[in-house]
Write an enzyme that holds these catalytic residues in place. Structure first.
Site, short mmCIF file in Angstrom:
data_model
loop_
_atom_site.label_atom_id
_atom_site.label_comp_id
_atom_site.label_asym_id
_atom_site.label_seq_id
_atom_site.Cartn_x
_atom_site.Cartn_y
_atom_site.Cartn_z
N LYS A 155 -2.96 7.57 -9.89
CA LYS A 155 -1.62 8.10 -9.66
C LYS A 155 -1.54 9.57 -10.03
O LYS A 155 -0.95 10.39 -9.33
CB LYS A 155 -0.58 7.30 -10.44
CG LYS A 155 -0.02 6.11 -9.69
CD LYS A 155 1.37 5.74 -10.17
CE LYS A 155 2.00 4.70 -9.26
NZ LYS A 155 3.37 4.37 -9.66
N LYS A 181 -9.76 -3.94 4.88
CA LYS A 181 -9.57 -4.98 3.88
C LYS A 181 -8.11 -5.43 3.87
O LYS A 181 -7.20 -4.62 3.88
CB LYS A 181 -9.95 -4.45 2.50
CG LYS A 181 -9.71 -5.44 1.36
CD LYS A 181 -10.03 -4.80 0.02
CE LYS A 181 -9.71 -5.76 -1.12
NZ LYS A 181 -9.96 -5.16 -2.46
N LYS A 184 -1.69 -5.95 0.82
CA LYS A 184 -0.26 -5.69 1.03
C LYS A 184 0.00 -4.19 1.17
O LYS A 184 0.89 -3.78 1.92
CB LYS A 184 0.55 -6.27 -0.13
CG LYS A 184 0.66 -7.79 -0.11
CD LYS A 184 1.67 -8.30 -1.11
CE LYS A 184 1.18 -8.23 -2.54
NZ LYS A 184 0.20 -9.28 -2.84
#
Length: 326
Positions: free
Chosen positions: A110, A189, A192
């Site tokens: 992040k 892959k 979500k």
């Protein structure tokens, strides 16, 4: 050996979740003492809607039970039902060096992308360590990307033991077998975060629509096709036996079959594979009192063990009154 694993209720489980992890978790319950929890505290780092989190947590319990988790063999519980885990987290926080957390992947990723990371994400590995250490876990099945968290857990347990004496059990990781590739509808892959998933228990109509949307090459119907480089065939392998796989592979190579027919075979095979689980889920959804009872009993068992370990930790580091002079 006590096996422990947690899974976040961040959305409905998909084929990648099942073949990459859940199936193997359930297989481990046959020979080991297994503790499985729904990590709703961890999910707070990403889910900000209370009703969504409650529904996701219930759905996770229904899905796991339907897929074969047996409450007579394994202990299933909600993470937030165990207050001892947050108590242990704080104790571990007091001995955790900032530099250790700054090296962890989720925070580094992040930061590298310029995304603000809150304290929950930064200290996420400490809560995970508490999840593991609270139950004297011997074995923690994880994907390759989670091995670092087990190393952090071992580091914290060793540091605590060095400071306060041998108290915590050092866990070992077991890398999950993710050799079975689970491609998503775009061939990447299944995840979500990529928006390419096929959920285990979505309606047959929705499932078929997604399966039929899987990206393929532009080979004509009459052309031979390569099953070894086809996302549709890779998915078929997850559900079909060796004879069925060989038959479809031969049809690929012979030509004269379109991808639509192969996709239909995937859809049919998946419906059959998850058919019994789908029926069990419908039965459980109609009897939510039983599901809540299972979670409550799981929490009772987990707290019984968790209290034992927490009291041991508290005594070792000087908390509580058990050793005060009378």
């Amino acid at each position: 050996m006590r096996v422990l694993s947690g899974i976040q209720p961040t959305g409905r489980f998909h084929w990648g979740n099942y073949f990459g992890a859940i199936k193997q978790y359930i297989d481990l319950q046959d020979n080991d003492q297994a503790f499985y929890f729904i990590a709703d505290l961890h999910a707070l780092t990403t889910i900000r809607d209370a009703e969504q989190l409650r529904q996701n947590t219930l759905d996770a319990a229904l899905d796991l039970l339907a897929l074969g988790l047996d409450p007579k063999q394994a202990t299933l519980f909600r993470q937030s039902d165990i207050p001892e885990v947050t108590s242990l987290t704080w104790i571990l926080m007091t001995i955790t060096q900032m530099s250790l957390l700054e090296k962890c992947h989720a925070y580094k990723d992040k930061k590298a992308k310029g995304i603000a990371a809150d304290a929950g994400l930064f200290t996420y590995p400490v809560l995970m360590a508490a999840d593991i250490l609270l139950y004297d876990s011997d074995l923690v099945p994880v994907g390759q990307d989670q091995i670092q968290h087990i190393e952090v857990t071992r580091d914290l347990a060793q540091r605590f033991n060095m400071l306060f004496g041998e108290t915590l059990t050092l866990p070992n990781s077991r890398t999950l077998d993710t050799s079975a590739k689970v491609p998503g509808t775009d061939g990447e892959k299944m995840s979500k975060s990529y928006g390419n998933v096929i959920e285990i228990f979505e309606t047959p109509k929705k499932q078929r629509k997604k399966v039929m949307s899987i990206k393929t090459d532009s080979a004509a119907l009459e052309d031979p096709k390569d099953p070894d480089n086809c996302a549709v065939f890779a998915l078929y392998q997850l559900f079909a036996d060796e004879t069925q796989q060989a038959e479809l592979a031969a049809r690929y190579r012979a030509g004269g079959m379109g991808y639509g027919e192969a996709k239909q075979a995937v859809h049919d095979a998946a419906l059959e594979y998850f058919g019994e689980a789908r029926e069990r889920r419908e039965q459980l959804a109609a009897d939510l009192d039983t599901v809540h009872d299972i979670l409550a009993e799981g929490a009772r068992k987990a707290r019984e063990k968790g209290k034992e370990v927490l009291e041991r930790v508290q005594s070792a580091c000087g908390l509580g009154t058990s050793h005060l002079s009378k």
